[in-house]
Scaffold this active site. Structure first.
Site, PDB file in Angstrom:
ATOM      1  N   GLN A  45       0.677  -1.146   0.045  1.00  0.00           N
ATOM      2  CA  GLN A  45      -0.086   0.044  -0.165  1.00  0.00           C
ATOM      3  C   GLN A  45       0.973   1.292  -0.123  1.00  0.00           C
ATOM      4  O   GLN A  45       2.135   1.107   0.338  1.00  0.00           O
ATOM      5  CB  GLN A  45      -0.919  -0.059   1.214  1.00  0.00           C
ATOM      6  CG  GLN A  45      -2.152  -1.075   0.978  1.00  0.00           C
ATOM      7  CD  GLN A  45      -3.025  -0.832   2.346  1.00  0.00           C
ATOM      8  OE1 GLN A  45      -3.064  -1.488   3.219  1.00  0.00           O
ATOM      9  NE2 GLN A  45      -3.940   0.150   2.009  1.00  0.00           N
ATOM     10  N   HIS A  46       0.186   2.391  -0.175  1.00  0.00           N
ATOM     11  CA  HIS A  46       0.708   3.531  -0.084  1.00  0.00           C
ATOM     12  C   HIS A  46       1.729   4.139  -1.253  1.00  0.00           C
ATOM     13  O   HIS A  46       1.903   5.442  -1.207  1.00  0.00           O
ATOM     14  CB  HIS A  46       1.402   3.999   1.236  1.00  0.00           C
ATOM     15  CG  HIS A  46       0.449   3.383   2.275  1.00  0.00           C
ATOM     16  ND1 HIS A  46      -1.008   4.006   2.608  1.00  0.00           N
ATOM     17  CD2 HIS A  46       0.792   2.539   3.397  1.00  0.00           C
ATOM     18  CE1 HIS A  46      -1.444   3.337   3.795  1.00  0.00           C
ATOM     19  NE2 HIS A  46      -0.528   2.588   4.137  1.00  0.00           N
TER      20      HIS A  46
ATOM     21  N   ASP B 104      -2.120  -4.804   0.267  1.00  0.00           N
ATOM     22  CA  ASP B 104      -1.873  -6.217   0.739  1.00  0.00           C
ATOM     23  C   ASP B 104      -2.626  -6.691   1.880  1.00  0.00           C
ATOM     24  O   ASP B 104      -3.145  -7.781   2.117  1.00  0.00           O
ATOM     25  CB  ASP B 104      -0.428  -6.165   0.837  1.00  0.00           C
ATOM     26  CG  ASP B 104       0.125  -4.864   1.904  1.00  0.00           C
ATOM     27  OD1 ASP B 104      -0.672  -4.200   2.436  1.00  0.00           O
ATOM     28  OD2 ASP B 104       1.228  -4.791   2.078  1.00  0.00           O
TER      29      ASP B 104
END
Length: 455
Positions: A71-72, A226
């Site tokens: 992520q991110h 995830d």
């Protein structure tokens, strides 16, 4: 047999599982490594995906595929679909000041986006880009997350076919950007503009079970972040709290209502099933064990053996394991500290146990933060590589005050993506069963967390 494929493009590697769409049984798999570091050229992910798919036997006989990913991460594209600079990953903390700036500018961000900004979030990385590399920021036409970009490439897009409006994402990954509202399902363009300095194309947010596209006869699923992918792969339901010990440590649960924690400890993410995924993340997880095992000159089994030689509480030795700064609590510049060193406590077994206890106490604090948001914890599903260490499992049963179970080892993010692929293929979410390999007896030892909290 109808086959579906799930991908986990994680921080360290790309994993592919190809499963029976009816049962989830693993048919074949492949993997390939990613480069180390906190910024990576996304082309390395694409190369790794091709290698992992080849090792898994390819997609010629596969009906659907979906991509889960870290992520991110910030992937910025120009008008020609070219990557402008290496992607900043979730564990790159250079945007800590940018996070503080956005937090100050938008005191209502928790209401608007479900979470307070921390250095992991995409919004903070865009603000860092605006301030540190203004020429790159000015060239940004679209912003994507790692799994968005890989899904786009799988569908045949890229510099050779730069359809930026074809970018897609899902609720779970969008909720980790810092500029999407999981309650309304809308992007917050005001926050995006404040972060980047101007508006940009953002991926269209698809719903659970949706199709991102079709390539030939291959259906491409929506994908997921995830942690949401892992929850889907585990079949996590109400009352299940997942504690994952990987590169990062995460504690999360599937709930029917969004979380809004003004302290910022709990991120109010969405999940991959249409519900919500309140989550606490720590930067320091399995690598804490790597570090202390290396210091003691043992492998992970050896570290576990030493840890079980020591009594609970490690004779007062406490490791606060902030080796890489920390996200929860939000201390990006912190370092690790060893407390309680005496001639009696400073032994190899006590240091090994202090490492395991310190890692797990940080995650237990995460569980407490979830419970303070109304999350009900009936049992803990302990996953990740470290969950296969008997010492970690035994000590987890002493640190946590609810029962701990260990699902069979598996690539649960990739398996969750395979669930999405089967969902996109059939229109129904599959119900694949996950067997357990350990159910340690509850052995709660309150003094472990009490002495950890004292420091």
């Amino acid at each position: 047999m109808t086959l579906v494929a799930g991908v986990d493009s994680s921080t360290q590697s790309c994993k592919v599982v190809i499963t029976d769409a009816a049962t989830g049984a693993l048919v074949r798999e492949g993997r390939a490594a990613h480069p180390a570091g906190t910024e990576v050229d996304p082309e390395a992910w694409w190369t790794a995906l091709q290698l992992a798919l080849a090792e898994a036997g390819g997609l010629d006989d596969v009906s659907a595929v979906s991509v889960g990913g870290q992520q991110h991460g910030m992937v910025v594209l120009d008008h020609g679909g070219r990557v402008i600079r290496p992607a900043l990953l979730w564990n790159d903390t250079r945007s800590a000041k940018a996070a503080a700036d956005l937090d100050a500018e938008f005191p209502d961000l928790v209401e608007r986006t479900g979470s307070r900004p921390v250095a992991s979030f995409t919004s903070t990385k865009l603000r860092w880009l605006r301030d540190a590399e203004p020429e790159h920021a000015a060239a940004v036409a679209a912003v994507a997350l790692p799994h968005d970009w890989l899904t786009w490439r799988l569908r045949g897009f890229g510099p050779e076919n730069p359809r930026l409006d074809a970018l897609t994402t899902d609720r779970s990954d969008a909720s980790g950007t810092g500029y999407w509202n999981p309650s309304t399902g809308d992007y917050d363009r005001e926050v995006l503009v404040a972060a980047l300095g101007h508006d940009a194309i953002l991926p269209r947010v698809l719903g659970p079970g949706d199709r991102a596209g079709v390539v030939g006869e291959l259906i491409v699923g929506v994908g997921a972040g995830d942690n949401a992918g892992a929850a889907l792969g585990l079949g996590a339901r109400d009352g299940d709290v997942v504690v994952s010990i990987g590169t990062s440590g995460t504690v999360f649960a599937v709930t029917g209502a969004p979380a809004r924690d003004a302290s910022g400890a709990v991120a109010g993410f969405a999940d991959a099933s249409g519900l919500f995924l309140p989550l606490v993340a720590t930067l320091n997880a399995a690598r804490v064990l790597d570090s202390v095992a290396g210091l003691l000159g043992v492998d992970h089994d050896g570290l576990g053996g030493l840890a079980l030689e020591a009594e609970p509480g490690a004779a007062g030795l406490v490791l606060q394991p902030y080796f890489e700064g920390e996200r929860t609590p939000n201390l990006p510049d912190a370092t690790a500290t060893l407390f309680g060193m005496t001639l009696a406590s400073t032994t190899r077994p006590n240091l090994a146990r202090a490492a395991v206890e310190g890692l797990l106490c940080g995650l237990a604090d995460g569980l407490a933060a979830l419970q303070a948001q109304g999350v009900s914890a009936r049992r803990i599903l302990l996953i990740g590589g470290a969950a296969q260490n008997p010492a970690v499992v035994a000590i987890a049963a002493q640190v946590f005050d609810v029962p701990v179970v260990v699902p069979r080892p598996g690539e649960y993010v990739a398996l969750g993506a395979a669930v999405q692929a089967a969902w996109a293929l059939t229109g129904d979410r599959p119900d694949w069963q996950v067997p357990l390999t350990a159910e340690p007896a509850v052995d709660h030892q309150p003094r472990i967390r009490a002495q950890y909290a004292a420091h």
